[in-house]
Design an enzyme around this catalytic site. Sequence first.
Site, PDB file in Angstrom:
ATOM      1  CG  ASP A 501      -9.654   0.387   0.529  1.00 36.22           C
ATOM      2  OD1 ASP A 501      -9.548  -0.786   0.876  1.00 36.22           O
ATOM      3  OD2 ASP A 501     -10.129   1.289   1.254  1.00 36.22           O
TER       4      ASP A 501
HETATM    5  C1  BGC Z   1      -9.862   5.843  -2.399  1.00 40.29           C
HETATM    6  C2  BGC Z   1      -9.251   5.081  -1.257  1.00 40.29           C
HETATM    7  C3  BGC Z   1     -10.291   4.674  -0.271  1.00 40.29           C
HETATM    8  C4  BGC Z   1     -11.431   3.962  -0.990  1.00 40.29           C
HETATM    9  C5  BGC Z   1     -12.546   3.565  -0.063  1.00 40.29           C
HETATM   10  C6  BGC Z   1     -11.002   5.065  -3.000  1.00 40.29           C
HETATM   11  O1  BGC Z   1     -11.606   5.816  -3.998  1.00 40.29           O
HETATM   12  O2  BGC Z   1      -8.879   6.113  -3.375  1.00 40.29           O
HETATM   13  O3  BGC Z   1      -8.260   5.882  -0.622  1.00 40.29           O
HETATM   14  O4  BGC Z   1      -9.734   3.830   0.665  1.00 40.29           O
HETATM   15  O5  BGC Z   1     -11.949   4.759  -2.018  1.00 40.29           O
HETATM   16  O6  BGC Z   1     -13.277   4.625   0.352  1.00 40.29           O
HETATM   17  C1  NOJ Z   2      -8.341   5.158   2.775  1.00 39.23           C
HETATM   18  C2  NOJ Z   2      -9.074   4.074   3.503  1.00 39.23           C
HETATM   19  O1  NOJ Z   2      -9.812   4.622   4.560  1.00 39.23           O
HETATM   20  C3  NOJ Z   2      -8.140   3.055   4.062  1.00 39.23           C
HETATM   21  O2  NOJ Z   2      -8.868   2.003   4.638  1.00 39.23           O
HETATM   22  C4  NOJ Z   2      -7.226   2.544   2.991  1.00 39.23           C
HETATM   23  O3  NOJ Z   2      -6.348   1.643   3.586  1.00 39.23           O
HETATM   24  C5  NOJ Z   2      -6.485   3.674   2.315  1.00 39.23           C
HETATM   25  N1  NOJ Z   2      -7.416   4.632   1.836  1.00 39.23           N
HETATM   26  C6  NOJ Z   2      -5.606   3.198   1.167  1.00 39.23           C
HETATM   27  O4  NOJ Z   2      -6.356   2.797   0.080  1.00 39.23           O
END
Ligand code: BGC
Ligand code: NOJ
Length: 830
Positions: A501
């Site tokens: 993400d």
């Molecule tokens: C985090 C991710 C997460 C995303 C969506 C980001 O700040 O680093 O791990 O998937 O937010 O919530």
């Molecule tokens: C947490 C999120 O819940 C997941 O959807 C995502 O793939 C990982 N972070 C990596 O960014």
Amino acid sequence: MKETIKDFDVYHKNNKQIMKFGYFDDKNREYVITNPQTPWPWINYLGNEDFFSLISNTAGGYSFYKDAKFRRLTRYRYNNVPMDSGGRYFYINDEGTIWSPGWKPCKTPLDSYECRHGMNYTTIQGEKNGVIAKTLFFVPLKTWAEVQKLTLTNKSSAVKKLTIFSFVEWAMWNAATDMENFQRNFSTGEVEIEGSVIYHKTEYRERRNHYAYYSVNVPVKGFDTDRETFFGLYNGFDEPQVVTEGKPTNTIAHGWSPIASHCIEVELQPGEEKNLVFMLGYVENAGDKKWESKDIINKTKAKKCIELFDTAAKVDIAFAGLRSYWDNLLSVYTLDSGDEKLDRMVNIWNQYQCMITFCFSRSASYFESGIGRGMGFRDSNQDLIGFVHQIPERARERIIDIASTQFPDGGCYHQYQPLTKKGNNEIGQGFNDDPMWLIFGTTSYIKETGDFSILNEAVPYDNKPGTEVTLFRHLTVSFNHVVNNLGPHGLPLIGRADWNDCLNLNCFSYDPNESFQTTENKSEGSKAESLMIAGLFVVYGRAYVELCLRIGNTKEASSAQKHIDTMIEAIKTHGWDGEWFLRAYDYFGNKIGSNENEEGKIFIESNGWCTMAGIGKEEGLCEKALNSVKERLECEHGIVLNNPAFTKYYIEYGEISSYPPGYKENAGIFCHNNPWIMIGETIIGRGRQAWEYYRKICPAYLEEVSDLHKTEPYVYSQMIAGKDAFKPGEAKNSWLTGTASWNFYTITQFILGVQPEYDGLRIDPCIPDDWKGFKVTRKYRGATYHIEVQNPAGISKGVKEVIVDGKPQTSNLIPLSGNGLEHAVTVVLG
Ligand code: BGC
Ligand code: NOJ
């Protein structure tokens, strides 16, 4: 906490294996915490269907019905001082000495303390001046309430006169506005009291048809519902004025912050034990059944529920029911490996965490506030794979819910709210890996159950009635979504982001007020492509083809296969960097995850997915890529996400480069994706390496370093700080992470190698060559298989011989029997 240390010594003397903060009690499936001052609150979850609570080892936490944002029952203060503020608290006034069984909030030194986190229940026991107070917290099956049984025992030789105060603080239902909209909230609060039950009915007069209640099964001396009176102005949770004075004041809250506190006097003869049963419950009434009379709520359902658990004996029966429910769930896959740490992860804690992630996705933990996110499309599909063997019917329902948030072009809402099941507009769509995960979820479900009928279910697009098509059609549009969104190299366009993400290649944000997660400042003309989605597409594209063949759709199968073959070629031509797989192309078409880059030369995700897909295995690409991962990404605590870590902000990469080196997506050990490399290792047969990676991040093996690791030693955390971090090895974000299901999937299906397929169980282990063997019992499609794997030749992979019920087999696929019987399976590697 001198007293706790004393307790700790006692355990040592008894020669129990105990770490600094506690120990595993595998027989009872519990983690026992013996020191309340854990490095971070170590929590547990109560409830597994509709009514849920989070509970820490000092009784902190909160409860909600279905949706941690929209139906928050009790208030909790995230990120507060002291840590873990707000919970269900009991205060005991023993003639002036005031203490709590969970140590907090009073923090009066205890003579002993013990918290046991078990499967959807927690017990917390404290002892002070000859009184033992043991609290049992759980949500009985099929019940919309948390039961709290408080058992008081007088160990002393004197009569004890105790004044007990309970405490919860009501939240104004919507957990987000509860924390923001004080100009309104301070005027809306309403309660009603009848007998020993305190009802919270804020907003019930208008649009809400639900209320909450807090009851106790004995007559009370009094109660309090006005927070400031209960605590006294300017006091904290540790020093409620009403408790100090030992007298309830029977306040009725009007506005401000309503709470619920009962006051009960308990007299205990020497040796005597008494039980009190409290219930924190939730009720919904139909519109025409809301009221008993003007302003008096209809309490029928609450009373009915309270009556079900109004004695200790009834509570004990319900508790036994919960325990046997878990006996049953955990009997589907059991391992006897001879390694107690591995067994406790596979048999107990990893499976338990899979249930929890299935229930909550990423919504409510001590790191996820419950208001930020609902159920994730990709997250929930992945969570399914660790859970589907436990309660397949619930997995089925979830698949349909998830698919219902898809659009006709195969794109889908990234998240949906569990209460409404509707797509979440704030985050929207455009994460181009999302659709493929639906194929993974669905095929895993069918392989577990054999239930092909799910493919014919009528499932709408975007929850709009009238748009229904079959679930199979949803899989087709998922597959096509990738095919229809290819970039200049014939690789999948990344969209807002793929699994990572934080790799926001179309975001280009200069503005600190923009969210990386919801902003997309550029995409027109974007050349940003993802090698992670490319590998994902090959793996689940093949699963789609296999499914098409199964259901006789050979035309679709062969057309899909062509797209997969083309993708494999595109990966080999444009996705191979010489020593490893590239990660992506950016907006401008420049390489990411290439030796040519200054930072972020190599990434874990694409190397995981392309090796899982076995791309270029014959030419040695997989082996090369995995060797590069080992060389550049492995460290003492696990495999980091990328290397070198980004040391400055790259506007064309987005959030990933906003994290300090070594944390989260910027070269943290993102435990979710380590299993992709483990599986890649099993694809090329390196069982020892797969196992070493597994063990490195596996919580039970990290118990000894809890001081550093910080989070619970019984569950996975999303991230362990990587080698570039300020504090390598320190974990964050425990509980709600795809790490749970991916590690379970990897250990059970790829390392131990027991894989459900359409026609039976395939046994194909990939283990360290010095393992002598192991035993797995697997209940599967109506039969029980006792599988014994033997490794006389000391190899890692390869099955030489399979014997089922004494009969030699010609393949390692154990055919279905479905006859309800037990079968003995011997598998000899060689
Ligand atoms: C985090 C991710 C997460 C995303 C969506 C980001 O700040 O680093 O791990 O998937 O937010 O919530
Ligand atoms: C947490 C999120 O819940 C997941 O959807 C995502 O793939 C990982 N972070 C990596 O960014």
